[in-house]
Enzyme design. Structure first.
Site, mmCIF file in Angstrom:
data_model
loop_
_atom_site.group_PDB
_atom_site.id
_atom_site.type_symbol
_atom_site.label_atom_id
_atom_site.label_comp_id
_atom_site.label_asym_id
_atom_site.label_seq_id
_atom_site.Cartn_x
_atom_site.Cartn_y
_atom_site.Cartn_z
ATOM 1 C CB CYS A 113 -0.956 0.002 1.188
ATOM 2 S SG CYS A 113 -2.081 -1.383 1.164
ATOM 3 C CG HIS A 249 -3.382 3.569 1.833
ATOM 4 N ND1 HIS A 249 -3.774 3.074 0.613
ATOM 5 C CD2 HIS A 249 -3.444 2.517 2.698
ATOM 6 C CE1 HIS A 249 -4.042 1.790 0.727
ATOM 7 N NE2 HIS A 249 -3.864 1.428 1.983
ATOM 8 C CG ASN A 279 -6.717 -0.779 0.977
ATOM 9 O OD1 ASN A 279 -5.961 -0.400 0.089
ATOM 10 N ND2 ASN A 279 -6.286 -1.190 2.158
HETATM 11 O O1 UT7 Z 1 -3.969 -1.101 3.430
HETATM 12 C C1 UT7 Z 1 -3.169 -1.534 4.458
HETATM 13 C C2 UT7 Z 1 -3.648 -1.024 5.705
HETATM 14 N N1 UT7 Z 1 -4.845 -1.731 6.107
HETATM 15 C C3 UT7 Z 1 -5.556 -1.188 7.033
HETATM 16 O O2 UT7 Z 1 -5.224 -0.113 7.443
HETATM 17 C C4 UT7 Z 1 -6.709 -1.948 7.613
HETATM 18 C C5 UT7 Z 1 -6.790 -1.618 9.068
HETATM 19 N N2 UT7 Z 1 -7.856 -2.288 9.789
HETATM 20 C C6 UT7 Z 1 -9.167 -1.982 9.645
HETATM 21 O O3 UT7 Z 1 -9.523 -1.191 8.808
HETATM 22 C C7 UT7 Z 1 -10.161 -2.597 10.603
HETATM 23 O O4 UT7 Z 1 -9.473 -3.235 11.647
HETATM 24 C C8 UT7 Z 1 -11.112 -3.629 9.928
HETATM 25 C C9 UT7 Z 1 -12.082 -2.904 9.041
HETATM 26 C C10 UT7 Z 1 -10.293 -4.634 9.125
HETATM 27 C C11 UT7 Z 1 -11.916 -4.388 10.993
HETATM 28 O O5 UT7 Z 1 -12.614 -3.468 11.844
HETATM 29 P P1 UT7 Z 1 -12.609 -3.677 13.416
HETATM 30 O O6 UT7 Z 1 -13.496 -2.655 13.983
HETATM 31 O O7 UT7 Z 1 -11.169 -3.709 13.845
HETATM 32 O O8 UT7 Z 1 -13.304 -5.088 13.571
HETATM 33 P P2 UT7 Z 1 -12.737 -6.424 14.201
HETATM 34 O O9 UT7 Z 1 -11.719 -7.054 13.303
HETATM 35 O O10 UT7 Z 1 -12.367 -6.185 15.610
HETATM 36 O O11 UT7 Z 1 -14.034 -7.332 14.142
HETATM 37 C C12 UT7 Z 1 -15.193 -7.019 14.908
HETATM 38 C C13 UT7 Z 1 -16.277 -8.047 14.656
HETATM 39 C C14 UT7 Z 1 -15.792 -9.486 14.770
HETATM 40 O O12 UT7 Z 1 -16.808 -10.248 15.404
HETATM 41 P P3 UT7 Z 1 -16.658 -10.678 16.948
HETATM 42 O O13 UT7 Z 1 -15.401 -11.499 17.007
HETATM 43 O O14 UT7 Z 1 -16.556 -9.388 17.710
HETATM 44 O O15 UT7 Z 1 -17.914 -11.451 17.193
HETATM 45 C C15 UT7 Z 1 -15.653 -9.941 13.349
HETATM 46 O O16 UT7 Z 1 -15.822 -11.350 13.194
HETATM 47 O O17 UT7 Z 1 -16.785 -7.918 13.317
HETATM 48 C C16 UT7 Z 1 -16.767 -9.190 12.668
HETATM 49 N N3 UT7 Z 1 -16.532 -9.021 11.249
HETATM 50 C C17 UT7 Z 1 -17.514 -8.837 10.344
HETATM 51 N N4 UT7 Z 1 -18.851 -8.790 10.456
HETATM 52 C C18 UT7 Z 1 -19.552 -8.564 9.332
HETATM 53 C C19 UT7 Z 1 -15.338 -8.948 10.605
HETATM 54 N N5 UT7 Z 1 -15.527 -8.739 9.285
HETATM 55 C C20 UT7 Z 1 -16.861 -8.665 9.105
HETATM 56 C C21 UT7 Z 1 -17.669 -8.444 7.964
HETATM 57 N N6 UT7 Z 1 -18.999 -8.410 8.127
HETATM 58 N N7 UT7 Z 1 -17.140 -8.252 6.736
#
Ligand code: UT7
Length: 322
Positions: A113, A249, A279
């Site tokens: 990225c 980004h 992204n």
């Molecule tokens: O380009 C390189 C740089 N990349 C980034 O900067 C990405 C950085 N990270 C992020 O943008 C965020 O961390 C994410 C968007 C990837 C995830 O958001 P989050 O608020 O950190 O969510 P999380 O991973 O803590 O997941 C929260 C919940 C989980 O469920 P439980 O374990 O709390 O029951 C996941 O299983 O959301 C669930 N979940 C989803 N639910 C519906 C994860 N993906 C999905 C989905 N749809 N697509």
């Protein structure tokens, strides 16, 4: 003194645009979750015949036209990508052939990225040292081809596309203060396991799929991006008060908000395209820049901050007087 000045910008997107609701038909997710956690509403996905090279060539043609030069004037092509058409040769050489340029320097840069920021620093150095005079700097990706479409935690986040700029050597006496004023790059390879592809020519002999521990990447992104922007502004002798536009980004709307807040920048100064592009890795910064140039927001003379962070980890920023 020689300066690298942006003469033109261009971008290209695959024809097919996919909404969150369409994705929710394939994986266990929802429009509400994706919008609330990321700000993403749509992404473009490459179809048959659309590759990293075809998207890159389309973006390059648009940038060359905007610059008002001929493809034959280009003496350097640096293409940032993590999704090359082939393991080798460099996709930049494919783009060179598509543009009908028979002899110039052409190679790829791999910094995921942050690849576009890495390419900008490499090209700026080559221009200022007199090695190149008119260069194409391209970020192009087809991440849809390395996504695990069964993994809802990653497949909803990425899209395909390309962005390009033409950078040209100008004597600073004639440049009116324009050009790349400062660049700063970083890498910390200890974080390989937080964002990577689980395959490669030298390990599995396969292409592999993207894997990410999103929450940890998020935490590092906000800290690293705010710090590298502050550092690069200081190198340019500027502060956040001097900034007209930040073109970040586009990984997550919440990262954009948090980094702008840390720097005390008004949200209106941040160019946001994550809602319509998702992204697109190395393509995201030049794609967003092209959108903001073409809709009239970024104007000649504006101070623009470009920044990105990605797998490696790698991260960096560039300060440009457009
Ligand atoms: O380009 C390189 C740089 N990349 C980034 O900067 C990405 C950085 N990270 C992020 O943008 C965020 O961390 C994410 C968007 C990837 C995830 O958001 P989050 O608020 O950190 O969510 P999380 O991973 O803590 O997941 C929260 C919940 C989980 O469920 P439980 O374990 O709390 O029951 C996941 O299983 O959301 C669930 N979940 C989803 N639910 C519906 C994860 N993906 C999905 C989905 N749809 N697509």
């Amino acid at each position: 003194m020689i300066r690298s000045v942006i003469l033109g910008t261009g971008s290209a997107l695959p024809a097919s645009r996919v909404s969150n609701a369409q994705l929710a038909e394939r994986v266990d997710t929802s429009d509400d979750w994706i919008v609330e956690r990321t700000g993403i509403r749509f992404r473009h996905i490459a179809g048959d015949g659309e590759t990293t090279a075809t998207l890159a060539a389309d973006a390059a043609r648009a940038a060359i036209a905007a610059a008002g030069i001929d493809a034959g004037d280009i003496d350097l092509i640096v293409l940032a990508t993590a999704t090359p058409d082939q393991t080798f040769p460099a996709t930049a050489t494919k783009v060179q052939a598509m543009l009908g340029i028979n002899d110039c320097v052409a190679f790829d840069v791999a910094a995921v990225c942050s690849g576009f920021l890495y390419a900008v620093q490499v090209v700026d150095s080559m221009i200022r040292s007199g090695v190149a005079k008119r260069a194409l700097v391209i970020g192009a990706e087809t991440f849809s081809r390395i996504l695990d479409w069964e993994d809802r935690t990653t497949c909803v986040l990425f899209g395909d596309g390309a962005g390009a700029i033409v950078l040209a050597a100008q004597d600073s006496a004639d440049a009116d203060g324009r050009g790349i004023l400062a660049t700063r790059l970083h890498a910390d390879g200890r974080h390989n396991d937080l964002l990577y592809v689980d395959g490669g020519p030298s390990t599995t002999g396969t292409v592999g799929k993207l894997r990410m521990k999103g929450r940890e990447v998020f935490r590092h992104a906000v800290v690293n991006l705010a710090s590298v922007m502050t550092e690069t502004l200081a190198l340019a002798g500027l502060t956040s008060d001097d900034v007209d536009w930040v073109v970040p980004h586009q990984a997550n709307a919440r990262i954009l908000d948090a980094t702008a807040r840390k720097l005390g920048l008004a949200p209106e100064k941040v160019v946001v395209t994550v809602d319509i592009h998702a992204n697109t890795s190395a393509a995201s910064v030049p794609l967003a820049l092209d959108v903001a140039v073409r809709d009239g927001r970024v104007k000649q003379g504006d101070i623009v901050v470009l920044e990105a962070m990605g797998g490696g980890f790698t991260w960096g920023a560039a300060i440009v007087r457009f």
